[in-house]
Scaffold this motif. Structure first.
Motif, PDB file in Angstrom:
ATOM      1  N   ILE A  13       0.821  -1.205   0.000  1.00 37.16           N
ATOM      2  CA  ILE A  13       0.000   0.000   0.000  1.00 37.16           C
ATOM      3  C   ILE A  13       0.863   1.267   0.000  1.00 37.16           C
ATOM      4  N   GLY A  14       2.033   1.209   0.638  1.00 38.00           N
ATOM      5  CA  GLY A  14       2.933   2.360   0.651  1.00 38.00           C
ATOM      6  C   GLY A  14       3.444   2.684  -0.744  1.00 38.00           C
ATOM      7  N   ALA A  15       3.738   1.648  -1.539  1.00 40.86           N
ATOM      8  CA  ALA A  15       4.211   1.854  -2.909  1.00 40.86           C
ATOM      9  C   ALA A  15       3.098   2.445  -3.779  1.00 40.86           C
ATOM     10  N   VAL A  16       1.855   1.989  -3.562  1.00 41.42           N
ATOM     11  CA  VAL A  16       0.724   2.544  -4.301  1.00 41.42           C
ATOM     12  C   VAL A  16       0.561   4.025  -3.959  1.00 41.42           C
ATOM     13  N   SER A  17       0.694   4.340  -2.683  1.00 36.65           N
ATOM     14  CA  SER A  17       0.574   5.730  -2.235  1.00 36.65           C
ATOM     15  C   SER A  17       1.648   6.604  -2.870  1.00 36.65           C
ATOM     16  N   THR A  19       3.304   6.068  -5.663  1.00 38.52           N
ATOM     17  CA  THR A  19       3.125   6.143  -7.112  1.00 38.52           C
ATOM     18  C   THR A  19       1.991   7.088  -7.493  1.00 38.52           C
ATOM     19  N   THR A  20       0.902   7.045  -6.734  1.00 41.01           N
ATOM     20  CA  THR A  20      -0.302   7.791  -7.116  1.00 41.01           C
ATOM     21  C   THR A  20      -0.431   9.149  -6.431  1.00 41.01           C
ATOM     22  N   GLY A  21       0.275   9.334  -5.314  1.00 41.40           N
ATOM     23  CA  GLY A  21       0.107  10.569  -4.563  1.00 41.40           C
ATOM     24  C   GLY A  21      -1.113  10.568  -3.670  1.00 41.40           C
ATOM     25  N   VAL A  22      -1.753   9.408  -3.507  1.00 37.46           N
ATOM     26  CA  VAL A  22      -2.911   9.278  -2.613  1.00 37.46           C
ATOM     27  C   VAL A  22      -2.411   8.791  -1.256  1.00 37.46           C
ATOM     28  N   PRO A  23      -2.703   9.496  -0.170  1.00 36.12           N
ATOM     29  CA  PRO A  23      -2.229   9.069   1.151  1.00 36.12           C
ATOM     30  C   PRO A  23      -2.677   7.651   1.491  1.00 36.12           C
ATOM     31  N   VAL A  24      -1.860   6.957   2.273  1.00 34.70           N
ATOM     32  CA  VAL A  24      -2.184   5.592   2.684  1.00 34.70           C
ATOM     33  C   VAL A  24      -3.527   5.552   3.410  1.00 34.70           C
ATOM     34  N   SER A  25      -3.766   6.524   4.261  1.00 39.67           N
ATOM     35  CA  SER A  25      -5.030   6.559   5.015  1.00 39.67           C
ATOM     36  C   SER A  25      -6.235   6.668   4.082  1.00 39.67           C
ATOM     37  N   ARG A  52      -3.806  -2.881 -11.773  1.00 39.95           N
ATOM     38  CA  ARG A  52      -5.128  -2.314 -12.024  1.00 39.95           C
ATOM     39  C   ARG A  52      -5.598  -1.489 -10.826  1.00 39.95           C
ATOM     40  N   ASP A  53      -5.143  -1.851  -9.610  1.00 38.13           N
ATOM     41  CA  ASP A  53      -5.489  -1.053  -8.431  1.00 38.13           C
ATOM     42  C   ASP A  53      -4.785   0.299  -8.458  1.00 38.13           C
ATOM     43  N   ARG A  56      -6.731   2.363 -10.837  1.00 41.16           N
ATOM     44  CA  ARG A  56      -7.966   2.833 -10.205  1.00 41.16           C
ATOM     45  C   ARG A  56      -7.675   4.004  -9.278  1.00 41.16           C
ATOM     46  N   ALA A  57      -6.628   3.888  -8.485  1.00 39.48           N
ATOM     47  CA  ALA A  57      -6.298   4.953  -7.537  1.00 39.48           C
ATOM     48  C   ALA A  57      -5.997   6.268  -8.269  1.00 39.48           C
ATOM     49  N   LEU A  58      -5.262   6.196  -9.372  1.00 44.01           N
ATOM     50  CA  LEU A  58      -4.950   7.395 -10.150  1.00 44.01           C
ATOM     51  C   LEU A  58      -6.224   8.042 -10.700  1.00 44.01           C
TER      52      LEU A  58
END
Length: 327
Positions: A13-17, A19-25, A52-53, A56-58
């Motif tokens: 989840i930290g890597a997704v955050s 990459t996308t700039g969306v906070p983990v929370s 794909r997640d 979606r986050a982006l």
């Protein structure tokens, strides 16, 4: 037995955050409260997200920033989210009156995520891109029906093989892309050379967002108005039409044109194509001078494409048969 061209990576989840700039929370709220994601959970109860997640986050970040309620869009599929995002982008472009964007079909979710990120948008400078279709991998792309006609095919694969080259060529023939850019990790040199000779732009990872942006910009006509004036549609330089063998043959034909236009034009096309290839190699190897070499490649490619149109007019006038074939 089917050939697998790509594999899906997994992210914490930290890597997704990151990459996308969306906070983990926020990602956790979107998952638990709105069921936006269904991550894989390990025995240690760690969440692992797929490409794909990340996509979606982006898209959810972009659309929520445009005023959409996350509760209304969280469970839409990727295609629906991307269509909504494209509609917003089109509206902004009409307001800004920036002209027509470069249209891309992207194969590979990781590459699509990069193209749709803010970092990549900043690297593009004044130019705009519109992603018309995103396909998970090359295997899926060979069977997919695309929603729109794109100018450029952008592909990310892990390895290049003869079968991959054949699949890409099939896609190009089916959908008539003007240019194709292939980003890869590993490949035998003969395969890479064969792909370059067939007119593809091939680049090995690692490649930064700014370098990727320069590579994409290098396929744009320098002077779009002049291109349209001389009969070249769109703002993208077409791949090379004629091989050196065809140009040599045309240059040696005696015609009724006293100024020897066929020979001069054929020689110019060959020289411009050589410089175009040279500029691409410099663009690939020298990140510091990437912007200059992208511009030089665009200049030489624009001139080469215009002279190819001129050669076709000469050939029609003189009754010269041109055997089309990409180098």
């Amino acid at each position: 037995m089917s050939t697998t061209f790509n594999t899906s990576a997994l992210f914490r989840i930290g890597a997704v955050s990151k990459t996308t700039g969306v906070p983990v929370s926020t990602l956790r709220i979107w998952e638990t409260r709105y069921a936006a994601f269904s991550p894989i959970k390990t025995e240690g109860k760690q969440r692992l997200f797929e490409e794909r997640d990340v996509s979606r986050a982006l898209l959810l970040k972009h659309l929520s920033g445009e005023g959409h309620s996350i509760s209304a869009i969280a469970q839409l599929d990727l295609e629906q989210l991307r269509r909504m995002s494209n509609l917003h982008n089109s509206a902004h472009r009409k307001i800004a009156n920036d002209g027509e964007p470069l249209t891309l079909t992207v194969v590979g979710l990781s590459m699509a995520n990069r193209i749709e990120s803010k970092n990549f948008a900043a690297a593009l400078r004044q130019n705009k891109v519109k992603v018309t279709d995103v396909v998970v991998d090359l295997d899926t792309a060979t069977k997919a029906t695309l929603s729109a006609q794109s100018q450029v095919l952008l592909i990310k694969v892990n390895t290049l093989q003869t079968t991959v080259h054949a699949a890409i060529q099939g896609l190009i023939q089916k959908h008539k892309f003007a240019q194709t850019i292939v980003i890869y990790n590993f490949a035998p040199e003969p395969v890479v050379q064969a792909m370059k000779f067939s007119g593809l732009i091939v680049r090995r990872e690692p490649i930064s967002d700014s370098e990727l942006a320069e590579l994409i910009q290098s396929v744009l006509f320098v002077d779009q108005a002049r291109a349209q004036e001389f009969g070249t549609s769109g703002n993208v330089i077409s791949s090379r039409k004629y091989s050196d063998e065809t140009l040599t043959r045309v240059a040696g034909i005696s015609t009724n044109v006293l100024c020897e236009c066929p020979r001069h034009v054929a020689e110019l096309i060959s020289q411009l194509a050589s410089f175009e290839e040279y500029s691409q190699e410099c663009l690939n190897k020298n990140a510091d001078d990437a912007h200059l070499h992208a511009y030089l490649r665009s200049i030489s490619g624009s001139a080469r494409s215009l002279f190819e149109n001129a050669l076709e007019k000469i050939a029609l006038h003189e009754g010269i048969e041109l055997h089309e074939g990409k180098k």
